[in-house]
Motif scaffolding. Sequence first.
Motif, mmCIF file in Angstrom:
data_model
loop_
_atom_site.group_PDB
_atom_site.id
_atom_site.type_symbol
_atom_site.label_atom_id
_atom_site.label_comp_id
_atom_site.label_asym_id
_atom_site.label_seq_id
_atom_site.Cartn_x
_atom_site.Cartn_y
_atom_site.Cartn_z
ATOM 1 N N ILE A 49 2.388 12.211 -3.156
ATOM 2 C CA ILE A 49 1.064 12.849 -3.219
ATOM 3 C C ILE A 49 1.014 13.927 -2.137
ATOM 4 C CG2 ILE A 49 -1.423 12.520 -2.879
ATOM 5 C CD1 ILE A 49 -1.081 9.648 -3.835
ATOM 6 N N PRO A 50 0.823 15.183 -2.504
ATOM 7 C CA PRO A 50 0.749 16.221 -1.478
ATOM 8 C C PRO A 50 -0.350 15.896 -0.459
ATOM 9 C CG PRO A 50 0.795 17.192 -3.675
ATOM 10 C CD PRO A 50 0.651 15.711 -3.870
ATOM 11 N N GLY A 51 -0.023 16.040 0.818
ATOM 12 C CA GLY A 51 -1.017 15.784 1.860
ATOM 13 C C GLY A 51 -1.104 14.339 2.301
ATOM 14 N N LEU A 52 -0.394 13.451 1.624
ATOM 15 C CA LEU A 52 -0.370 12.048 2.053
ATOM 16 C C LEU A 52 0.985 11.760 2.686
ATOM 17 C CD1 LEU A 52 -1.774 9.218 2.119
ATOM 18 C CD2 LEU A 52 -0.428 8.684 0.086
ATOM 19 N N PHE A 53 0.964 11.396 3.959
ATOM 20 C CA PHE A 53 2.183 11.087 4.706
ATOM 21 C C PHE A 53 2.223 9.592 5.002
ATOM 22 C CE2 PHE A 53 3.688 15.387 5.878
ATOM 23 C CZ PHE A 53 2.604 16.135 5.411
ATOM 24 N N ALA A 54 3.419 9.063 5.162
ATOM 25 C CA ALA A 54 3.560 7.661 5.568
ATOM 26 C C ALA A 54 4.589 7.607 6.683
ATOM 27 C CB ALA A 54 3.983 6.795 4.400
ATOM 28 N N ILE A 55 4.221 6.954 7.788
ATOM 29 C CA ILE A 55 5.118 6.915 8.948
ATOM 30 C C ILE A 55 5.283 5.476 9.442
ATOM 31 C CG2 ILE A 55 4.554 9.274 9.657
ATOM 32 C CD1 ILE A 55 2.760 8.129 11.836
ATOM 33 N N GLY A 56 6.331 5.250 10.215
ATOM 34 C CA GLY A 56 6.599 3.913 10.735
ATOM 35 C C GLY A 56 7.008 2.963 9.609
ATOM 36 N N GLU A 100 6.728 4.209 -9.835
ATOM 37 C CA GLU A 100 5.467 4.922 -10.066
ATOM 38 C C GLU A 100 4.502 4.038 -10.841
ATOM 39 O OE1 GLU A 100 5.802 8.400 -12.511
ATOM 40 O OE2 GLU A 100 3.724 9.003 -12.177
ATOM 41 N N TYR A 101 3.279 3.981 -10.374
ATOM 42 C CA TYR A 101 2.235 3.190 -11.040
ATOM 43 C C TYR A 101 1.832 3.869 -12.337
ATOM 44 C CZ TYR A 101 -2.210 0.653 -11.568
ATOM 45 O OH TYR A 101 -3.251 -0.124 -12.021
ATOM 46 N N LYS A 102 1.757 3.078 -13.395
ATOM 47 C CA LYS A 102 1.434 3.658 -14.704
ATOM 48 C C LYS A 102 0.198 3.013 -15.310
ATOM 49 C CE LYS A 102 4.470 6.821 -15.715
ATOM 50 N NZ LYS A 102 3.969 8.199 -15.892
ATOM 51 N N GLY A 103 -0.652 2.449 -14.495
ATOM 52 C CA GLY A 103 -1.864 1.822 -15.020
ATOM 53 C C GLY A 103 -1.695 0.319 -15.133
ATOM 54 N N GLU A 104 -2.845 -0.356 -15.184
ATOM 55 C CA GLU A 104 -2.894 -1.814 -15.161
ATOM 56 C C GLU A 104 -2.099 -2.447 -16.301
ATOM 57 O OE1 GLU A 104 -6.327 -4.799 -13.752
ATOM 58 O OE2 GLU A 104 -5.928 -2.777 -13.096
ATOM 59 N N ASP A 105 -2.121 -1.809 -17.467
ATOM 60 C CA ASP A 105 -1.537 -2.452 -18.644
ATOM 61 C C ASP A 105 -0.085 -2.069 -18.897
ATOM 62 O OD1 ASP A 105 -4.040 -3.597 -19.072
ATOM 63 O OD2 ASP A 105 -4.735 -1.773 -20.086
ATOM 64 N N ASN A 106 0.438 -1.156 -18.118
ATOM 65 C CA ASN A 106 1.821 -0.729 -18.334
ATOM 66 C C ASN A 106 2.673 -1.127 -17.134
ATOM 67 O OD1 ASN A 106 1.033 0.778 -20.716
ATOM 68 N ND2 ASN A 106 0.086 2.187 -19.258
ATOM 69 N N GLY A 107 3.948 -1.296 -17.401
ATOM 70 C CA GLY A 107 4.865 -1.570 -16.297
ATOM 71 C C GLY A 107 5.065 -0.309 -15.474
ATOM 72 N N PRO A 108 5.584 -0.447 -14.251
ATOM 73 C CA PRO A 108 5.840 0.739 -13.422
ATOM 74 C C PRO A 108 7.045 1.515 -13.945
ATOM 75 C CG PRO A 108 6.704 -1.232 -12.356
ATOM 76 C CD PRO A 108 6.005 -1.696 -13.592
ATOM 77 N N ALA A 131 1.223 7.527 -5.311
ATOM 78 C CA ALA A 131 2.368 7.605 -4.399
ATOM 79 C C ALA A 131 3.427 6.610 -4.868
ATOM 80 C CB ALA A 131 1.923 7.272 -2.972
ATOM 81 N N TYR A 132 4.689 7.007 -4.819
ATOM 82 C CA TYR A 132 5.742 6.098 -5.283
ATOM 83 C C TYR A 132 6.046 5.064 -4.204
ATOM 84 C CZ TYR A 132 6.861 9.652 -8.872
ATOM 85 O OH TYR A 132 6.814 10.544 -9.906
ATOM 86 N N MET A 133 6.424 3.875 -4.667
ATOM 87 C CA MET A 133 6.802 2.794 -3.739
ATOM 88 C C MET A 133 8.311 2.616 -3.828
ATOM 89 S SD MET A 133 5.203 0.549 -1.737
ATOM 90 C CE MET A 133 3.608 0.033 -2.361
ATOM 91 N N ALA A 134 8.973 2.658 -2.659
ATOM 92 C CA ALA A 134 10.432 2.625 -2.663
ATOM 93 C C ALA A 134 10.976 1.289 -2.161
ATOM 94 C CB ALA A 134 10.977 3.755 -1.789
ATOM 95 N N ASN A 135 11.966 0.799 -2.851
ATOM 96 C CA ASN A 135 12.699 -0.430 -2.470
ATOM 97 C C ASN A 135 11.782 -1.550 -1.984
ATOM 98 O OD1 ASN A 135 14.984 1.177 -2.897
ATOM 99 N ND2 ASN A 135 15.134 1.741 -0.737
ATOM 100 N N PRO A 136 10.699 -1.855 -2.719
ATOM 101 C CA PRO A 136 9.728 -2.813 -2.171
ATOM 102 C C PRO A 136 10.281 -4.214 -1.931
ATOM 103 C CG PRO A 136 9.244 -2.335 -4.471
ATOM 104 C CD PRO A 136 10.284 -1.354 -4.044
ATOM 105 N N SER A 137 11.397 -4.554 -2.572
ATOM 106 C CA SER A 137 11.871 -5.939 -2.423
ATOM 107 C C SER A 137 12.702 -6.152 -1.162
ATOM 108 C CB SER A 137 12.696 -6.348 -3.642
ATOM 109 O OG SER A 137 13.949 -5.686 -3.627
ATOM 110 N N TRP A 138 13.003 -5.081 -0.439
ATOM 111 C CA TRP A 138 13.885 -5.247 0.712
ATOM 112 C C TRP A 138 13.102 -5.702 1.934
ATOM 113 C CZ3 TRP A 138 17.389 -0.263 0.237
ATOM 114 C CH2 TRP A 138 18.156 -0.379 -0.929
#
Lengths: 248, 636
Positions: free
Chosen positions: B416-423, B608-616, B254-261
């Motif tokens: 991710i299809p079927g994964l929702f995030a609310i609030g 987007e997460y690209k694995g432990e050894d790579n940057g996002p 799942a993508y993470m959006a604007n995490p620094s805000w």
Amino acid sequence: MNIRLKIWRQEHEGDAGKMVDYSLNDISSDMSFLEMLDTLNEQLIQKNERTIEFDHDCREGICGQCGVMINGRPHGPLTNTTTCQLHMRTFKDNELIVIEPFRATAFPVKCDLKVDRSAFDRIIQAGGFISVNTGQAPEANDIPIGSPVAESAFDAAACIGCGACVAVCKNASAALFTSAKISHLVLLPQGKIEAAARVKNMVEQMDNEGFGHCSNTEACEVACPQAISVLHIARMNYEYNKLQVLKK
Amino acid sequence: MLDARIPDGPLAEKWSNFKSHARLVNPANRKKLTVIVVGTGLAGSALAASMAEMGYHVKCFCFQDTPRRAHSVAAQGGVNACKNYKNDGDSVYRMFYDTIKGGDFRSREANVYRLAECSASLIDQAVAQGVPFAREYGGYLNNRSFGGVQVSRTFYARGQTGQQLLLGAYQALMRQVGLGNVELHARHEMMDLVLTDGVARGIIVRNMDTGKLERYGGHAVVLATGGFGKIYFLSTLAMGANGSAIWRAYKRGAYMANPSWTQIHPTCLPQSGEYQSKLTLMSESLRNDGRIWVPKKQDDQRSPNNIPEEERDYYLERKYPAFGNLSPRDIASRAAKERIDEGYGVGPLRNAVYLDFTRAIQNQGEAAIRKKYGNLFTMYQKITNVNAYKEPMKISPAAHFSMGGLWVDYELMTTIPGLFAIGEANFADHGANRLGANSLLQACVDGYFIAPYTLANYLAADIKTGPIDTEDVAFAKAQVGVEEFMSKLLAIKGNQSADQFHRLLGKILYDKCGLLRSKEGLMAAITEIRQLKAEFWKNLHVPGGEAMNSELEKAGRVADFLELAELMCNDALYRNESCGAHFRVEYQTPDGEALRNDKDFAFVSAWEYKGEDNGPELHKEELNFDVVTPTVRSYK
């Protein structure tokens, strides 16, 4: 300041448990009571000992998750104050502080100072709600409620569900907790419709959970962090007796 | 470019259009469908109850000992709704505009409009549930004003609005638990998300009382796990608040959006010692009647009551005359930090400003102030031993709300299809700065009025799937991963506690990814966070074992925070502009206000997460402003 502690340690529900002595030196009197326990736990970690399990979350007196017996009183010596809002300035230098879990048949100890309060959830499940589905509500101002009525309902609704009322009661009665919800809802026009079934079901559930009867010592009101009045118990009794008399 | 799947049509008709054309599930089919809801705050409880009322099977999880303790309970001030009960010119459009502007033009028009549109129904729903909102003497609902707006649209229940709204949702949830429509699992923490064929199908949870791992399957998984402001260690959040559920989902794709805000709230109690575990919030509503000031003289040692009027600097009233003490949170926090950094701070650690009620008490009387804020004054006295009716409160900014979170489309579904995030767990509605009393609103609206429709639209395709098999290899593999993670934490046997690492992490973030950010600072922070992470995995000590163990719970959360912190810094580093809570010192106007760059940065950063050894990897969702024109946000 320095303090001496006697704390209840119990590994799991079936364990016999015992009081264990600890001491802490040079702590700040501005520290909160739970921060004092944090500090003790830090020392236990350094000694590779199992830390003391205690319930807490918001640490601002509203979530109701914290609560221990401190020198024999739930939430400690201050009236109408949760454990997390208690500060070490309340205690004297070198004072002995005895810390135990809330004790009640309906609140089994899970580990150290943590108890199982899910009985409260089941009391609410029995009727502590207004049966309105999402989408059914009318326009909010169609139900005018006088400010004094709304305020009285609020006084009851302010309960945080911590269980101090049960812990302080010699009969471990949940009358204050249960009546606060009954009172909150019966005072409001929206909640009156289900009043009879609510009081019957909630009181029955309270009994089934193993809580004792109210014996009107009124200690619960003193221990309650929200200062919820024992008059709500009278209202619950009135609602319950009305039901018996009318045989509905 | 990411597609948010915004429905066609004019802004005001998008949500109606969606609802009119969304797919439905026949009542008879609903009981064949299971929805997993993680988190029981306002968003989670509201959704779990609403779905169960419609006939779906719901499995609901929280880490607290009962759903009623979720941190929504601590919200104090109120909930916004454009009922226009005050006849002062409020409307859906005005509320939409205030929220878009408050968010510094970094949110999606369609989402924000829908939030305003659904706000009125929420008040109806809450009143019907028995939420005792403040009333006028005629029996009608009362309102007050809040930061960043010029109308009174905030409904409130003393200083305990969050508690009362949550109890409404909790009671609705308990009713469904009692009816057998919701399976409730308190004291269960989500450890991983399970995907089969790229679709979210379940979760691995840890029973916190026994330490056992358990598997649960469902046709959709909804994360309503709140914000991650606790990453700063000292924050207004509950001790257990964490980012682990959304972080594990991020690592599953799942993508993470604007995490620094992160919103740094201006009115919190200042830190007073190294042992401190949290910074208590004092409701923003206090700024309705309280005036904020510092002495005009640096390092003024006098007691506040001995400082004469002409030697006080009411800096918000001076700098922002139009909004004054009700300036939005990002602006009020930065202004406080500026004064404190310049040496005008008050209190023993010189880290606070005054919030003064003298004039309000003179004008309205102590009784009126007590009625409005009594519980807050009592709380203040319990913590600080100071009577705020007699002496100004001391307040300072503290980490509070995550505007960032999992990226979701218009239907609140993640990548991710079927994964929702609310609030608060999603990033959706608040842009770069959330307005006061909009957080309870968003949580409730997502849970009661939006996700029930969008979930049905998704689940309609799933009626033939049948029960989810938790013996599937995907569940087994996920469980093994969690087992390994926990064993690794227990096996380090170093000499520092999880809290010690967490405090250090919090300090790095406050200094370098807090109210003020710079390129150099963020790059240094990334290096420091990596060092701290290495040290954590070498030197952590978790006493006890796999059964009930609070230290193990904390360690897992801190491990995730250490990773999330680096992503926050990367996010802040990439965004070469200042907007809302994100203030890059390189990008400011000559008079020190945020300098936005709409040409290059009018987008949502989704990582987007690209694995432990790579940057996002960065993906962008372009923000189109069809109705409003982004302007320089001015509260002067």
